[in-house]
Scaffold this motif. Structure first.
Motif, PDB file in Angstrom:
ATOM      1  N   PRO A 182       0.699  -1.307  -0.072  1.00  0.00           N
ATOM      2  CA  PRO A 182       0.054  -0.056   0.057  1.00  0.00           C
ATOM      3  C   PRO A 182       0.792   1.235   0.084  1.00  0.00           C
ATOM      4  O   PRO A 182       0.324   2.249  -0.433  1.00  0.00           O
ATOM      5  CB  PRO A 182      -0.763  -0.271   1.106  1.00  0.00           C
ATOM      6  N   PHE A 193       0.340   3.022  -3.268  1.00  0.00           N
ATOM      7  CA  PHE A 193      -0.922   3.788  -3.692  1.00  0.00           C
ATOM      8  C   PHE A 193      -1.321   5.170  -3.497  1.00  0.00           C
ATOM      9  O   PHE A 193      -1.067   5.599  -2.332  1.00  0.00           O
ATOM     10  CB  PHE A 193      -2.229   3.069  -3.138  1.00  0.00           C
ATOM     11  N   GLU A 205      -6.449  -1.629   5.566  1.00  0.00           N
ATOM     12  CA  GLU A 205      -6.117  -1.310   4.243  1.00  0.00           C
ATOM     13  C   GLU A 205      -6.473  -2.033   3.192  1.00  0.00           C
ATOM     14  O   GLU A 205      -7.291  -1.594   2.165  1.00  0.00           O
ATOM     15  CB  GLU A 205      -4.649  -0.951   4.151  1.00  0.00           C
ATOM     16  N   TRP A 265      -5.941   2.597  -5.384  1.00  0.00           N
ATOM     17  CA  TRP A 265      -6.903   1.794  -4.292  1.00  0.00           C
ATOM     18  C   TRP A 265      -7.601   0.897  -4.942  1.00  0.00           C
ATOM     19  O   TRP A 265      -8.000  -0.195  -4.716  1.00  0.00           O
ATOM     20  CB  TRP A 265      -7.450   2.836  -3.285  1.00  0.00           C
ATOM     21  N   GLU A 290      -6.874   7.587  -5.803  1.00  0.00           N
ATOM     22  CA  GLU A 290      -7.906   6.708  -5.514  1.00  0.00           C
ATOM     23  C   GLU A 290      -7.972   5.587  -6.402  1.00  0.00           C
ATOM     24  O   GLU A 290      -8.432   4.338  -6.158  1.00  0.00           O
ATOM     25  CB  GLU A 290      -9.112   7.576  -5.835  1.00  0.00           C
ATOM     26  N   ALA A 317      -9.309  -1.081   0.403  1.00  0.00           N
ATOM     27  CA  ALA A 317      -9.244  -1.211  -1.137  1.00  0.00           C
ATOM     28  C   ALA A 317     -10.359  -2.098  -1.544  1.00  0.00           C
ATOM     29  O   ALA A 317     -10.937  -1.931  -2.759  1.00  0.00           O
ATOM     30  CB  ALA A 317      -7.831  -1.927  -1.332  1.00  0.00           C
TER      31      ALA A 317
END
Ligand code: HEC
Ligand code: HEC
Length: 512
Positions: A111, A114, A356, A120, A117, A360
């Motif tokens: 993550p 990332f 997380e 994700w 948006e 996602a």
């Protein structure tokens, strides 16, 4: 430039700061997207939130009691390995299987990379197809390498011969395992032309897969198998407090009865854990789920924001088998055994998605959009639209969502007084089969009013998948003895239309 600086220098500091801060937060990312300031990932499993998130059981003393926050966060986070498509053995590219054996495991979840948006959502899509079990919960390597198995379950395939409901996971060099229980296993639909609709009601015979071995010639179940089957049935579906204890009864009827129950589950419905192999629920279409206020057919999980969706995903990827229901534990474990440093092993319960990962997944599910509807409005569908309004369908299936997002009581459910303040209730029972919402661990006493969007690409319909054709739904003969395989009661709306009007109504429904 000089002019601008001069002007800015005249501004007070607080105003200057308020101009610059958003600019910093909106700085350009490498990929040309914008950083939407740091995304805050909600903490999902708090004792406080878990207490009130789900609706109670109709027998409130058997309402689900989830594991504690401490236990939950002591579980290991899921390791996400790179996974690979599964081909029907006759369509596997030359050397594919040997190539898989040569691969090193590769962890693909990071993550820290990332930024936007979209990052994700893309990561969520990868997780959506990632199996959480490689120990053979449903599919095993032997099954998916056996062409007879594909014939037996009439497995839908893509034009490339890929079986899209599972993936190969490489967990160590030479350790190639077929995976189970990815979201995609039950929420992927293969259309007649072989195209995929991700997130839609799945369409392969998952429960039939579990009984393939029972059809082998000369197969004799031994006592060990029968015992472990009894354990499994209890873990998945046991709810001994239910009226008549349907699963206890099924297990006592023996091997053939159990096999028969698994074989009878309609395609598009699944004996999800906590529900029932006898009253298996329809896998809902996830396209549009962002707008629904309740999750599950009985509305067990409230959906007030992304945290609730994350809770739902965490719970339903088998954490619910660790719940207590009164003193009943699906795995038959004593309460004292639920200690944080000794996690219980059962199909994906020994680890959990990180917050997380849940974020996602939720973002991906929210991002799903329907494919283009080939059924364009016509004179016939326009007539159907009028019938839809005249018949009062709009009261419950209110445009634009085609649901008023409320819960209806199942036949015979007496709504507790405090529910009217806590939940959105439409106090009319549609009278469909109440078994799922009375006699399972996910029971609430309600059925939610489903959205009618996307009817054209999904089915079978109703919470139990008992309606395979929309025409049948509006045919009053389905209510009577003689309807095959058995009468389907309830939801007596639009039942007595003449044939032309019924056709028009169905034509309209298929445009939604
Ligand atoms: C074994 C099949 C199976 C798997 C695997 C599965 N689901 Fe489901 N899902 C179902 C079924 C069946 C229901 C309906 C449950 C009920 O009503 O009791 C459901 C319900 C849902 C709902 C509620 C939707 C609504 O409108 O009520 C959501 C959201 C959902 N699943 C998301 C997911 C996600 C995300 C994953 C993966 C992390 C996943 N599911 C994995 C079968 C599955
Ligand atoms: C009183 C509220 C109410 C009215 C009025 C109503 N419905 Fe429903 N409808 C429901 C409920 C509740 C369900 C789900 C029942 C279940 O799953 O057991 C449902 C299910 C459906 C489904 C199946 C959807 C799916 O995803 O499986 C269709 C199609 C449908 N209704 C169409 C109609 C039409 C057309 C009318 C008018 C002729 C109508 N409904 C009137 C409450 C209503």
């Amino acid at each position: 430039m000089k002019e601008i600086v001069k002007k800015l220098s005249k501004l007070p500091n607080w105003l200057l700061l308020s101009l610059i801060l958003p600019l910093l937060a909106l700085s350009l990312s490498e990929k040309g997207g914008y950083i939407l300031s740091k995304i805050e990932i909600p903490k999902v499993w708090t004792d406080e939130a878990m207490k009130t998130w789900e609706l109670p059981n109709p027998k409130p003393e058997y309402s689900p009691q989830p594991v504690s926050e401490e236990y939950y966060y002591a579980m290991a986070e899921r390791t996400i390995y790179r996974s690979y498509p599964v081909y029907h053995p006759d369509h596997e590219p030359e050397g594919y299987w040997e190539w898989l054996q040569s691969l090193e495991p590769e962890v693909v979840w990071d993550p820290s990379k990332f930024i936007t948006e979209e990052d994700w959502i893309k990561a969520g899509e990868m997780l959506f197809d990632h199996p959480i079990d490689t120990l053979g919960a449903i599919l095993t390597n032997d099954l998916v390498r056996n062409p007879d198995f594909y014939d037996y379950v009439e497995m839908p395939l893509t034009p490339e011969g890929i079986m899209p409901f599972s993936r190969w996971v490489v967990t160590g060099k030479g350790r190639v395992r077929v995976g189970n229980l990815s979201c995609g296993m039950c929420h992927t639909r293969v259309m007649p032309d072989g195209s995929l609709i991700k997130g839609a009601q799945g369409n392969w015979a998952g429960d039939k897969a579990s009984v393939f071995f029972a059809t082998e010639e000369g197969f004799e179940p031994d006592s060990d198998l029968i015992r472990s089957m009894g354990f499994l049935m209890n873990a998945l579906f046991g709810s001994p407090w239910s009226d008549g204890d349907p699963h206890g009864k099924l297990v006592s009827q023996g091997f053939d009865a159990i096999v028969n129950a698994f074989q009878s589950v309609p395609i598009g419905t699944f004996g999800r854990q906590g529900t029932s192999i006898l009253f298996a629920p329809q896998a809902p279409d996830l396209i549009g789920v962002k707008d629904r206020k309740y999750l599950d057919h009985g509305g067990l999980g409230q959906h007030r924001g992304i945290e609730d969706m994350m809770r739902y995903i965490a719970m339903n990827q088998t954490l619910d088998v660790l719940n207590f229901y009164g003193d009943f534990s699906p795995l038959g474990i004593p309460r004292e055994r639920l200690i944080p440093d000794r996690p219980i092993m059962f199909a994906g319960t020994h680890d959990r998605y990180s917050d997380e990962q849940l974020y996602a997944l939720a973002k991906y599910v929210y991002s799903l959009t329907p494919p283009e509807n080939p059924n364009k409005p016509s004179a016939l569908s326009e007539k159907g639209k009028i019938i839809f309004a005249e018949q009062g369908c709009v009261t419950c299936h209110t445009p634009p969502l085609f649901t008023n997002n409320k819960l209806t009581p199942a036949e015979g459910f007496e709504i507790p007084e405090d529910h009217y303040e806590k939940y959105d209730i439409f106090d009319v029972s549609v009278g469909t089969d109440p078994n799922y919402t009375f006699n399972t661990r996910r029971a609430t006493g309600y059925y939610k009013i489903p959205s009618l969007k996307g009817l054209w690409y999904r089915g079978p319909y109703l919470h139990d998948g008992s309606i395979s054709q929309l025409e049948d739904f509006f045919n009053h003969e389905r209510l009577q003895e003689g309807w095959s395989p058995k009468p389907i009661k309830g939801h007596e709306f639009g039942m007595y239309l003449n044939e032309g009007d019924r056709k028009a109504l169905v034509a309209y429904l298929l445009t939604l």
